[in-house]
Design a protein around this motif. Structure first.
Motif, short mmCIF file in Angstrom:
data_model
loop_
_atom_site.label_atom_id
_atom_site.label_comp_id
_atom_site.label_asym_id
_atom_site.label_seq_id
_atom_site.Cartn_x
_atom_site.Cartn_y
_atom_site.Cartn_z
N GLN A 108 -43.03 12.06 5.29
CA GLN A 108 -42.31 10.84 4.90
C GLN A 108 -40.93 10.74 5.55
N PHE A 109 -40.40 11.88 5.98
CA PHE A 109 -39.03 11.89 6.53
C PHE A 109 -38.97 12.91 7.66
N ILE A 110 -38.34 12.50 8.78
CA ILE A 110 -38.15 13.37 9.95
C ILE A 110 -36.66 13.43 10.26
N TYR A 111 -36.16 14.65 10.45
CA TYR A 111 -34.75 14.86 10.78
C TYR A 111 -34.67 15.54 12.14
N ALA A 112 -34.06 14.86 13.10
CA ALA A 112 -33.94 15.38 14.47
C ALA A 112 -32.47 15.30 14.89
N ALA A 113 -31.73 16.39 14.67
CA ALA A 113 -30.29 16.41 14.94
C ALA A 113 -30.00 17.21 16.19
N LEU A 114 -29.28 16.60 17.12
CA LEU A 114 -28.90 17.22 18.39
C LEU A 114 -30.12 17.78 19.12
N VAL A 115 -31.15 16.97 19.16
CA VAL A 115 -32.40 17.31 19.83
C VAL A 115 -32.64 16.43 21.05
N MET A 116 -32.39 15.14 20.90
CA MET A 116 -32.73 14.19 21.96
C MET A 116 -31.95 14.44 23.25
N GLU A 117 -30.82 15.17 23.13
CA GLU A 117 -30.01 15.49 24.32
C GLU A 117 -30.71 16.47 25.26
N TYR A 118 -31.75 17.15 24.77
CA TYR A 118 -32.41 18.19 25.56
C TYR A 118 -33.85 17.85 25.93
N VAL A 119 -34.27 16.63 25.65
CA VAL A 119 -35.63 16.21 25.93
C VAL A 119 -35.60 14.83 26.58
N GLU A 120 -36.75 14.39 27.01
CA GLU A 120 -36.89 13.01 27.45
C GLU A 120 -37.13 12.16 26.20
N PRO A 121 -36.17 11.33 25.78
CA PRO A 121 -36.28 10.65 24.49
C PRO A 121 -37.56 9.83 24.32
N ALA A 122 -37.97 9.11 25.36
CA ALA A 122 -39.16 8.27 25.22
C ALA A 122 -40.40 9.10 24.93
N ALA A 123 -40.54 10.21 25.63
CA ALA A 123 -41.69 11.09 25.41
C ALA A 123 -41.63 11.72 24.03
N ALA A 124 -40.46 12.20 23.64
CA ALA A 124 -40.32 12.85 22.35
C ALA A 124 -40.62 11.88 21.20
N LEU A 138 -37.08 8.14 10.09
CA LEU A 138 -36.61 9.08 11.11
C LEU A 138 -35.09 9.02 11.16
N ALA A 139 -34.46 10.18 11.04
CA ALA A 139 -33.00 10.27 11.19
C ALA A 139 -32.71 11.09 12.43
N THR A 140 -31.86 10.57 13.30
CA THR A 140 -31.44 11.30 14.50
C THR A 140 -29.93 11.44 14.49
N VAL A 141 -29.45 12.53 15.07
CA VAL A 141 -28.01 12.71 15.27
C VAL A 141 -27.79 12.94 16.76
N LEU A 142 -26.95 12.10 17.36
CA LEU A 142 -26.64 12.18 18.78
C LEU A 142 -25.18 12.54 18.98
N GLN A 143 -24.93 13.40 19.94
CA GLN A 143 -23.54 13.67 20.34
C GLN A 143 -23.05 12.54 21.23
N LEU A 144 -21.85 12.04 20.94
CA LEU A 144 -21.28 10.95 21.72
C LEU A 144 -20.37 11.50 22.81
N PRO A 145 -20.22 10.77 23.91
CA PRO A 145 -19.31 11.23 24.97
C PRO A 145 -17.89 11.37 24.47
N GLY A 146 -17.16 12.37 24.95
CA GLY A 146 -15.75 12.56 24.60
C GLY A 146 -14.93 12.75 25.85
N SER A 147 -13.70 12.31 25.82
CA SER A 147 -12.87 12.37 27.03
C SER A 147 -12.18 13.71 27.21
N HIS A 148 -12.16 14.54 26.16
CA HIS A 148 -11.39 15.78 26.24
C HIS A 148 -12.28 17.03 26.18
N ALA A 149 -13.15 17.12 25.19
CA ALA A 149 -13.95 18.33 25.00
C ALA A 149 -15.17 18.32 25.92
#
Length: 213
Positions: A108-124, A138-149
Protein backbone atom coordinates in the motif's frame (compact mmCIF):
# COMPACT_ATOMS: atom_id res chain seq x y z
CA UNK A 1 28.32 -1.72 -14.86
CA UNK A 2 28.85 -2.88 -11.28
CA UNK A 3 27.08 -0.67 -8.76
CA UNK A 4 29.46 1.03 -6.29
CA UNK A 5 26.83 0.37 -3.62
CA UNK A 6 28.01 -3.24 -3.62
CA UNK A 7 31.39 -2.10 -2.28
CA UNK A 8 30.36 0.40 0.41
CA UNK A 9 30.50 -1.17 3.91
CA UNK A 10 27.25 -0.70 5.80
CA UNK A 11 29.11 0.69 8.81
CA UNK A 12 30.65 3.40 6.62
CA UNK A 13 27.30 4.33 5.09
CA UNK A 14 25.46 4.47 8.40
CA UNK A 15 28.34 6.28 10.12
CA UNK A 16 28.39 8.89 7.36
CA UNK A 17 24.62 9.44 7.44
CA UNK A 18 24.62 9.79 11.24
CA UNK A 19 27.32 12.48 11.39
CA UNK A 20 26.00 15.80 12.76
CA UNK A 21 27.52 17.50 9.73
CA UNK A 22 25.45 15.24 7.43
CA UNK A 23 22.31 14.59 9.47
CA UNK A 24 20.53 12.59 6.81
CA UNK A 25 19.96 9.33 8.67
CA UNK A 26 17.58 10.80 11.23
CA UNK A 27 15.99 13.07 8.62
CA UNK A 28 15.01 10.12 6.43
CA UNK A 29 13.88 7.95 9.35
CA UNK A 30 11.71 10.78 10.66
CA UNK A 31 10.03 11.28 7.30
CA UNK A 32 9.37 7.53 7.07
CA UNK A 33 7.88 7.53 10.57
CA UNK A 34 5.66 10.53 9.85
CA UNK A 35 4.37 9.02 6.62
CA UNK A 36 3.57 5.72 8.32
CA UNK A 37 1.73 7.64 11.03
CA UNK A 38 -0.36 9.64 8.58
CA UNK A 39 -1.05 6.90 6.01
CA UNK A 40 -1.42 3.89 8.37
CA UNK A 41 -0.61 1.35 5.64
CA UNK A 42 -1.05 -2.35 6.38
CA UNK A 43 1.85 -3.07 4.01
CA UNK A 44 4.88 -1.00 3.05
CA UNK A 45 8.09 -1.37 1.05
CA UNK A 46 11.36 0.50 1.57
CA UNK A 47 13.54 0.77 -1.52
CA UNK A 48 17.26 1.01 -0.81
CA UNK A 49 16.60 -0.14 2.75
CA UNK A 50 20.31 -0.60 3.68
CA UNK A 51 20.45 -1.68 7.34
CA UNK A 52 16.86 -0.71 8.10
CA UNK A 53 17.02 2.97 9.06
CA UNK A 54 13.62 3.77 10.57
CA UNK A 55 12.49 0.14 10.81
CA UNK A 56 12.55 0.39 14.61
CA UNK A 57 9.76 2.99 14.35
CA UNK A 58 7.33 0.74 12.49
CA UNK A 59 4.14 -0.05 14.40
CA UNK A 60 3.76 -3.73 13.63
CA UNK A 61 0.17 -3.80 14.87
CA UNK A 62 -0.71 -1.45 11.99
CA UNK A 63 1.90 -2.15 9.30
CA UNK A 64 1.73 -5.92 9.43
CA UNK A 65 3.89 -6.51 6.35
CA UNK A 66 7.15 -4.67 5.74
CA UNK A 67 9.24 -5.26 2.61
CA UNK A 68 12.89 -4.24 2.36
CA UNK A 69 14.65 -4.13 -1.01
CA UNK A 70 18.34 -3.38 -1.55
CA UNK A 71 20.98 -4.17 -4.13
CA UNK A 72 23.60 -5.09 -1.52
CA UNK A 73 23.20 -8.60 -0.03
CA UNK A 74 25.34 -7.71 3.00
CA UNK A 75 22.96 -4.89 3.89
CA UNK A 76 20.00 -7.27 3.67
CA UNK A 77 21.80 -9.85 5.81
CA UNK A 78 22.49 -7.30 8.53
CA UNK A 79 18.94 -5.93 8.38
CA UNK A 80 17.59 -9.46 8.92
CA UNK A 81 19.89 -9.90 11.91
CA UNK A 82 18.67 -6.65 13.44
CA UNK A 83 14.94 -6.84 12.81
CA UNK A 84 13.67 -10.28 11.77
CA UNK A 85 12.92 -11.26 15.38
CA UNK A 86 10.94 -8.11 16.15
CA UNK A 87 9.09 -7.52 12.85
CA UNK A 88 7.02 -10.66 12.15
CA UNK A 89 5.89 -9.51 8.71
CA UNK A 90 9.38 -8.69 7.43
CA UNK A 91 10.23 -9.66 3.83
CA UNK A 92 13.69 -8.94 2.44
CA UNK A 93 14.86 -9.05 -1.16
CA UNK A 94 18.22 -8.47 -2.85
CA UNK A 95 17.14 -6.71 -6.03
CA UNK A 96 18.20 -3.96 -8.41
CA UNK A 97 15.11 -1.85 -9.04
CA UNK A 98 16.34 -1.19 -12.55
CA UNK A 99 15.39 -4.83 -13.20
CA UNK A 100 11.89 -6.37 -13.02
CA UNK A 101 10.63 -6.93 -9.47
CA UNK A 102 8.82 -10.19 -10.03
CA UNK A 103 7.69 -12.36 -7.16
CA UNK A 104 6.93 -9.60 -4.62
CA UNK A 105 3.31 -9.00 -3.66
CA UNK A 106 2.05 -5.41 -3.96
CA UNK A 107 2.05 -3.03 -1.00
CA UNK A 108 0.00 0.00 0.00
CA UNK A 109 2.96 2.33 0.56
CA UNK A 110 6.44 2.60 -1.03
CA UNK A 111 9.25 4.71 0.42
CA UNK A 112 12.21 5.46 -1.87
CA UNK A 113 14.57 8.00 -0.28
CA UNK A 114 17.80 9.05 -2.01
CA UNK A 115 17.44 6.21 -4.49
CA UNK A 116 16.50 7.83 -7.79
CA UNK A 117 19.88 9.62 -7.90
CA UNK A 118 21.61 6.27 -8.52
CA UNK A 119 19.28 4.68 -11.06
CA UNK A 120 17.55 5.51 -14.30
CA UNK A 121 14.30 7.00 -12.90
CA UNK A 122 12.04 5.95 -15.77
CA UNK A 123 13.16 2.33 -15.57
CA UNK A 124 12.98 2.24 -11.78
CA UNK A 125 9.49 3.75 -11.66
CA UNK A 126 8.32 1.32 -14.33
CA UNK A 127 9.50 -1.59 -12.21
CA UNK A 128 7.97 -0.17 -9.02
CA UNK A 129 4.57 -0.44 -10.69
CA UNK A 130 4.75 -4.18 -9.95
CA UNK A 131 4.67 -3.37 -6.22
CA UNK A 132 1.54 -1.24 -6.53
CA UNK A 133 -1.97 -2.26 -5.67
CA UNK A 134 -5.02 -0.04 -6.10
CA UNK A 135 -4.24 3.48 -4.86
CA UNK A 136 -0.71 2.71 -3.63
CA UNK A 137 1.16 5.76 -2.32
CA UNK A 138 4.78 6.31 -3.39
CA UNK A 139 7.00 8.69 -1.43
CA UNK A 140 10.35 9.75 -2.88
CA UNK A 141 13.08 11.94 -1.41
CA UNK A 142 15.41 13.70 -3.85
CA UNK A 143 18.57 15.64 -3.09
CA UNK A 144 18.40 19.12 -4.58
CA UNK A 145 21.35 20.93 -6.18
CA UNK A 146 23.36 23.15 -3.82
CA UNK A 147 25.82 25.90 -4.65
CA UNK A 148 28.23 25.21 -1.79
CA UNK A 149 28.25 21.59 -0.62
CA UNK A 150 29.44 18.76 -2.90
CA UNK A 151 26.82 16.14 -3.86
CA UNK A 152 28.44 13.64 -1.47
CA UNK A 153 29.33 15.44 1.75
CA UNK A 154 32.98 15.05 2.73
CA UNK A 155 33.45 13.00 5.89
CA UNK A 156 35.93 10.62 7.57
CA UNK A 157 34.12 7.80 5.76
CA UNK A 158 36.05 8.27 2.53
CA UNK A 159 34.58 5.20 0.82
CA UNK A 160 31.39 7.18 0.33
CA UNK A 161 33.22 9.31 -2.24
CA UNK A 162 33.11 6.28 -4.55
CA UNK A 163 29.44 7.13 -5.09
CA UNK A 164 30.13 10.60 -6.47
CA UNK A 165 30.79 9.55 -10.10
CA UNK A 166 27.43 7.77 -10.38
CA UNK A 167 25.27 10.21 -8.40
CA UNK A 168 22.96 12.15 -10.74
CA UNK A 169 20.66 14.69 -9.12
CA UNK A 170 17.11 14.41 -10.43
CA UNK A 171 14.98 17.57 -10.60
CA UNK A 172 11.61 17.02 -8.91
CA UNK A 173 9.77 18.11 -12.04
CA UNK A 174 11.62 15.47 -14.09
CA UNK A 175 10.72 12.75 -11.61
CA UNK A 176 7.10 13.90 -11.62
CA UNK A 177 7.04 13.68 -15.42
CA UNK A 178 8.55 10.17 -15.38
CA UNK A 179 6.12 9.12 -12.66
CA UNK A 180 3.15 10.45 -14.62
CA UNK A 181 4.10 8.25 -17.57
CA UNK A 182 3.80 5.24 -15.26
CA UNK A 183 0.39 6.25 -13.91
CA UNK A 184 1.58 7.99 -10.72
CA UNK A 185 -0.27 11.20 -9.86
CA UNK A 186 1.65 13.85 -7.92
CA UNK A 187 -0.18 14.68 -4.69
CA UNK A 188 2.25 16.97 -2.87
CA UNK A 189 5.82 18.24 -2.70
CA UNK A 190 7.55 19.57 0.38
CA UNK A 191 11.11 20.64 1.05
CA UNK A 192 13.47 19.46 3.78
CA UNK A 193 16.81 20.76 5.03
CA UNK A 194 19.46 18.56 6.65
CA UNK A 195 22.00 19.63 9.27
CA UNK A 196 24.58 20.05 6.51
CA UNK A 197 22.38 22.68 4.85
CA UNK A 198 21.57 20.38 1.94
CA UNK A 199 18.01 20.57 0.74
CA UNK A 200 15.75 17.76 -0.33
CA UNK A 201 12.35 17.40 -1.99
CA UNK A 202 9.85 14.88 -0.66
CA UNK A 203 7.23 14.04 -3.25
CA UNK A 204 4.07 12.01 -2.71
CA UNK A 205 2.44 10.17 -5.59
CA UNK A 206 -0.63 7.95 -5.90
CA UNK A 207 -0.65 5.12 -8.39
CA UNK A 208 -4.12 5.26 -9.89
CA UNK A 209 -5.77 2.01 -10.88
CA UNK A 210 -5.65 1.42 -14.65
CA UNK A 211 -8.95 2.01 -16.44
CA UNK A 212 -11.20 -1.00 -16.97
CA UNK A 213 -11.43 -2.28 -20.51
Amino acid sequence: MRSPWLDIPLADYEGHMALPSVGQGDLLATQFDELLTSLLPESAAVIGCAGGNGFDRVRIAITKRLVGIDINPHYIQELAYRHAATIPGLELYVRDIQEPLAGIRPVQFIYAALVMEYVEPAAALGNLVALCGPETILATVLQLPGSHAPPVTESPFIRLQELAPVLRLVPPEKLAACASEQGFVLLATRYLTAASGKQFALQLFRRSAPPRT
